[in-house]
Design a protein around this motif. Sequence first.
Motif, short mmCIF file in Angstrom:
data_model
loop_
_atom_site.label_atom_id
_atom_site.label_comp_id
_atom_site.label_asym_id
_atom_site.label_seq_id
_atom_site.Cartn_x
_atom_site.Cartn_y
_atom_site.Cartn_z
N ILE A 85 0.84 -1.20 0.00
CA ILE A 85 0.00 0.00 0.00
C ILE A 85 0.87 1.25 0.00
O ILE A 85 0.65 2.18 -0.78
N ILE A 86 1.89 1.29 0.85
CA ILE A 86 2.80 2.45 0.89
C ILE A 86 3.53 2.60 -0.43
O ILE A 86 3.68 3.71 -0.96
N TYR A 87 3.96 1.48 -1.01
CA TYR A 87 4.65 1.53 -2.30
C TYR A 87 3.72 2.07 -3.39
O TYR A 87 4.11 2.92 -4.19
N GLY A 88 2.48 1.58 -3.41
CA GLY A 88 1.52 2.04 -4.41
C GLY A 88 1.21 3.54 -4.27
O GLY A 88 1.18 4.27 -5.26
N CYS A 91 4.17 5.51 -5.54
CA CYS A 91 4.21 5.52 -7.00
C CYS A 91 3.21 6.52 -7.57
O CYS A 91 3.53 7.25 -8.52
N ILE A 92 2.03 6.56 -7.00
CA ILE A 92 1.01 7.51 -7.47
C ILE A 92 1.48 8.94 -7.22
O ILE A 92 1.33 9.81 -8.09
N ASP A 104 5.68 14.75 -17.89
CA ASP A 104 5.98 13.39 -18.33
C ASP A 104 4.66 12.68 -18.66
O ASP A 104 3.65 12.90 -18.02
N ARG A 105 4.74 11.82 -19.65
CA ARG A 105 3.59 10.97 -19.98
C ARG A 105 4.04 9.53 -19.82
O ARG A 105 4.92 9.07 -20.54
N PHE A 106 3.47 8.85 -18.87
CA PHE A 106 3.80 7.45 -18.65
C PHE A 106 2.88 6.57 -19.50
O PHE A 106 1.68 6.75 -19.52
N THR A 107 3.49 5.65 -20.19
CA THR A 107 2.74 4.70 -21.00
C THR A 107 3.18 3.29 -20.64
O THR A 107 4.20 3.10 -19.98
#
Length: 111
Positions: A85-88, A91-92, A104-107
């Motif tokens: 959960i902390i990692y997620g 990342c967000i 940035d555009r992440f694909t």
Amino acid sequence: MEKKRNINLDVIRCIALIYVLCVHFFYNANFYYYSPVIGPAMELSVILRNCFSACVPLFLTLSGFLMNRKKLSAKYYAGISKVLIIYGLSCIAVWIFRTIEYQDRFTLEAL
């Protein structure tokens, strides 16, 4: 029953912590693995950097020693959910920051 503290584990932990700081010092001092070794100062730096790179194995060995009596159970495996959960959430947060700050555009192709 009171547990006895093993001072040797604290010594290993302190040494590993100092080694981590030293490894990061070398990296932030622009001392890379491909730096040319010219002179005795650079030779000493290479020797020290190689010694300090033992920081991760020290932490892994210490973790393995401290977890050697753990019993595998549903509670044990459920403990990883907190980390995920902390990692997620991290990342967000990074994704939002990079999207706003750097456009940035992440694909999926970038993964």
